[in-house]
Design an enzyme around this catalytic site. Structure first.
Site, PDB file in Angstrom:
ATOM      1  N   ALA A  13       2.556  46.118  -6.811  1.00 24.63           N
ATOM      2  CA  ALA A  13       1.673  45.551  -5.787  1.00 24.63           C
ATOM      3  C   ALA A  13       2.355  45.242  -4.466  1.00 24.63           C
ATOM      4  O   ALA A  13       1.682  44.922  -3.484  1.00 24.63           O
ATOM      5  CB  ALA A  13       1.025  44.274  -6.317  1.00 24.63           C
ATOM      6  N   GLY A  18      -0.415  49.881  -4.015  1.00 23.82           N
ATOM      7  CA  GLY A  18      -0.600  48.615  -4.714  1.00 23.82           C
ATOM      8  C   GLY A  18      -0.913  47.468  -3.778  1.00 23.82           C
ATOM      9  O   GLY A  18      -1.777  46.631  -4.065  1.00 23.82           O
ATOM     10  N   ASP A  36       5.620  43.228  -9.350  1.00 22.55           N
ATOM     11  CA  ASP A  36       6.489  44.273  -8.826  1.00 22.55           C
ATOM     12  C   ASP A  36       7.926  43.978  -9.238  1.00 22.55           C
ATOM     13  O   ASP A  36       8.319  42.820  -9.384  1.00 22.55           O
ATOM     14  CB  ASP A  36       6.388  44.331  -7.295  1.00 22.55           C
ATOM     15  CG  ASP A  36       6.737  45.700  -6.728  1.00 22.55           C
ATOM     16  OD1 ASP A  36       5.816  46.399  -6.266  1.00 22.55           O
ATOM     17  OD2 ASP A  36       7.928  46.073  -6.771  1.00 22.55           O
ATOM     18  N   TRP A  37       8.730  45.029  -9.412  1.00 27.97           N
ATOM     19  CA  TRP A  37      10.138  44.847  -9.774  1.00 27.97           C
ATOM     20  C   TRP A  37      10.976  44.444  -8.569  1.00 27.97           C
ATOM     21  O   TRP A  37      12.040  43.839  -8.711  1.00 27.97           O
ATOM     22  CB  TRP A  37      10.715  46.128 -10.361  1.00 27.97           C
ATOM     23  CG  TRP A  37      10.908  47.219  -9.323  1.00 27.97           C
ATOM     24  CD1 TRP A  37       9.992  48.151  -8.934  1.00 27.97           C
ATOM     25  CD2 TRP A  37      12.078  47.452  -8.531  1.00 27.97           C
ATOM     26  NE1 TRP A  37      10.505  48.959  -7.942  1.00 27.97           N
ATOM     27  CE2 TRP A  37      11.790  48.552  -7.680  1.00 27.97           C
ATOM     28  CE3 TRP A  37      13.338  46.857  -8.447  1.00 27.97           C
ATOM     29  CZ2 TRP A  37      12.716  49.056  -6.767  1.00 27.97           C
ATOM     30  CZ3 TRP A  37      14.256  47.364  -7.529  1.00 27.97           C
ATOM     31  CH2 TRP A  37      13.944  48.451  -6.717  1.00 27.97           C
ATOM     32  N   CYS A  63       8.680  41.806 -12.159  1.00 27.97           N
ATOM     33  CA  CYS A  63       8.608  42.390 -13.493  1.00 27.97           C
ATOM     34  C   CYS A  63       8.966  43.864 -13.454  1.00 27.97           C
ATOM     35  O   CYS A  63       8.472  44.612 -12.611  1.00 27.97           O
ATOM     36  CB  CYS A  63       7.195  42.220 -14.067  1.00 27.97           C
ATOM     37  SG  CYS A  63       6.918  43.069 -15.645  1.00 27.97           S
ATOM     38  N   TYR A 151       6.649  64.713 -13.835  1.00 33.68           N
ATOM     39  CA  TYR A 151       5.675  63.885 -13.126  1.00 33.68           C
ATOM     40  C   TYR A 151       4.265  64.322 -13.502  1.00 33.68           C
ATOM     41  O   TYR A 151       3.398  63.490 -13.778  1.00 33.68           O
ATOM     42  CB  TYR A 151       5.892  64.002 -11.620  1.00 33.68           C
ATOM     43  CG  TYR A 151       4.951  63.169 -10.783  1.00 33.68           C
ATOM     44  CD1 TYR A 151       5.153  61.801 -10.637  1.00 33.68           C
ATOM     45  CD2 TYR A 151       3.862  63.744 -10.129  1.00 33.68           C
ATOM     46  CE1 TYR A 151       4.297  61.024  -9.865  1.00 33.68           C
ATOM     47  CE2 TYR A 151       3.002  62.982  -9.359  1.00 33.68           C
ATOM     48  CZ  TYR A 151       3.226  61.623  -9.229  1.00 33.68           C
ATOM     49  OH  TYR A 151       2.365  60.858  -8.469  1.00 33.68           O
ATOM     50  N   CYS A 152       4.037  65.628 -13.533  1.00 34.98           N
ATOM     51  CA  CYS A 152       2.725  66.154 -13.918  1.00 34.98           C
ATOM     52  C   CYS A 152       2.366  65.744 -15.338  1.00 34.98           C
ATOM     53  O   CYS A 152       1.230  65.361 -15.621  1.00 34.98           O
ATOM     54  CB  CYS A 152       2.706  67.677 -13.810  1.00 34.98           C
ATOM     55  SG  CYS A 152       2.426  68.302 -12.149  1.00 34.98           S
TER      56      CYS A 152
END
Length: 266
Positions: A13, A18, A36-37, A63, A151-152
Site C-alpha cells: 500500500a 496500492g 507494506d514491507w 509486513c 511472472y506470467c
C-alpha cells in the site's frame, strides 16, 4: 457493498497502485490498513494521507507478505485495531525472473495465504459478516510473455485461484466475493525497473522486446486501476470476475464460456 464505514486491508500500500487503492478507499469513507514491507515508504505514505484524511482512518503495519507468521500477525493486528475486516486487497507483487522463487512466493503464495486469512475473518460461517477480496493479477495473467515466464505463471495462477475460490466461497455461503484485476503496464516503480538485469535475469538480452510491448500497450496511471477496484467492491453482482484495464478499452471484463458443471451452494 457500500465502502463508507468499512475496514480495508491493502498489501503493497505504500506506493504505486496500492497507494492509489488506499486513497480511493479513504475518499469513499473507509478505514484502511496500509501494509507494506518498506518501512520508510510506509511511514511517508501514512503521513501524506494523514494530511488529507483523519489520522485515525489509517494504520500502517510493516509486513513481509512472504513471511506467513508476519502475515497472520498483520491480519490479527488490523482486526484488533479496527474491530473488523470487510475489504481485502492482495496487491503486493514483484517482477523478478532472476530470483523466480521470490516472485512465486510474493505474487502467488502470499495471495493465496492472504485470501484464506481474509476468509477466516470475513466468512459468515466463521462468525464474520461477509466481505470482498480483490486479488491483483495482470494482463500477463491472461497471455504469454516470452521474457517473463515466471511472472506470467504467478499472474495466471492468481486468475485461476480467484475464479475457483469465488465459486468455493459461494458454495459455502460465506458472504465473501472474490474478484481479480488484470491491468496492462502501469506507471509504478516496478515498471521503471522491469528491464534491469537484476530482474530480467537470463532474459536481459531481450529487454528491447519489453520496451516494444510497453510502446504497443501504453502506460496506465494508478488512479484508473483504483477506479476499477471501487467498481468491483460496489457491484455486489460481481463474483469471480476478471477485470481487464487497458489504454485502448479502459475498464472491461474477460469473457469466459460457462463451465459445464457448476457447483451449487448448500
Amino acid at each position: 457493498m457500500h465502502v463508507n464505514g468499512k475496514v480495508a486491508l491493502v498489501t503493497g500500500a505504500a506506493q504505486g497502485i496500492g497507494r492509489a487503492f488506499a486513497e480511493a478507499l479513504l475518499l469513499k469513507g473507509a478505514k484502511v490498513a496500509l501494509v507494506d514491507w518498506n518501512l520508510e515508504a510506509g511511514v511517508q505514505c501514512k503521513a501524506a494521507l494523514d494530511e488529507k484524511f483523519e489520522p485515525q482512518k489509517t494504520l500502517f503495519i510493516q509486513c513481509d507478505v512472504a513471511d506467513q507468521q508476519q502475515l497472520r500477525d498483520t491480519f490479527r493486528k488490523v482486526v484488533d485495531h479496527f474491530g473488523r475486516l470487510d475489504i481485502l486487497v492482495n496487491n503486493a507483487g514483484v517482477n523478478n525472473e532472476k530470483n523466480w522463487e521470490k516472485t512465486l512466493q510474493i505474487n502467488l503464495v502470499s495471495v493465496i495465504s492472504g485470501t484464506y486469512l481474509g476468509l477466516d475473518y470475513m466468512s459468515k460461517q466463521n462468525g464474520g459478516e461477509g466481505g470482498i477480496i480483490i486479488n491483483m493479477s495482470s494482463l500477463a495473467g491472461l497471455m504469454p510473455v516470452a521474457q517473463q515466464p515466471v511472472y506470467c505463471a504467478s499472474k495466471h495462477g492468481i486468475v485461476g485461484f480467484t475464479r475457483s475460490a469465488a465459486l468455493a466461497a459461494n458454495l459455502m455461503n460465506s458472504g465473501v466475493r472474490l474478484n481479480a484485476i488484470c491491468p496492462g503496464f502501469v506507471n509504478t516503480a516496478i515498471l521503471e525497473s522491469i528491464e534491469k538485469e537484476e530482474n530480467m535475469g537470463q532474459y536481459i538480452e531481450y529487454k528491447d522486446h519489453i520496451k516494444d510491448m510497453i510502446k504497443y500497450y501504453g502506460i496506465l496511471d494508478p488512479p484508473l486501476i483504483a477506479n476499477g477496484l471501487i467498481t468491483l467492491i460496489e457491484d455486489d453482482a460481481l463474483n469471480g470476475a476478471i477485470m481487464k484495464i487497458t489504454t485502448s478499452k479502459g475498464i472491461h471484463f474477460q469473457d469466459y464460456d460457462a463451465t459445464p458443471f457448476q457447483a451449487k451452494s448448500q
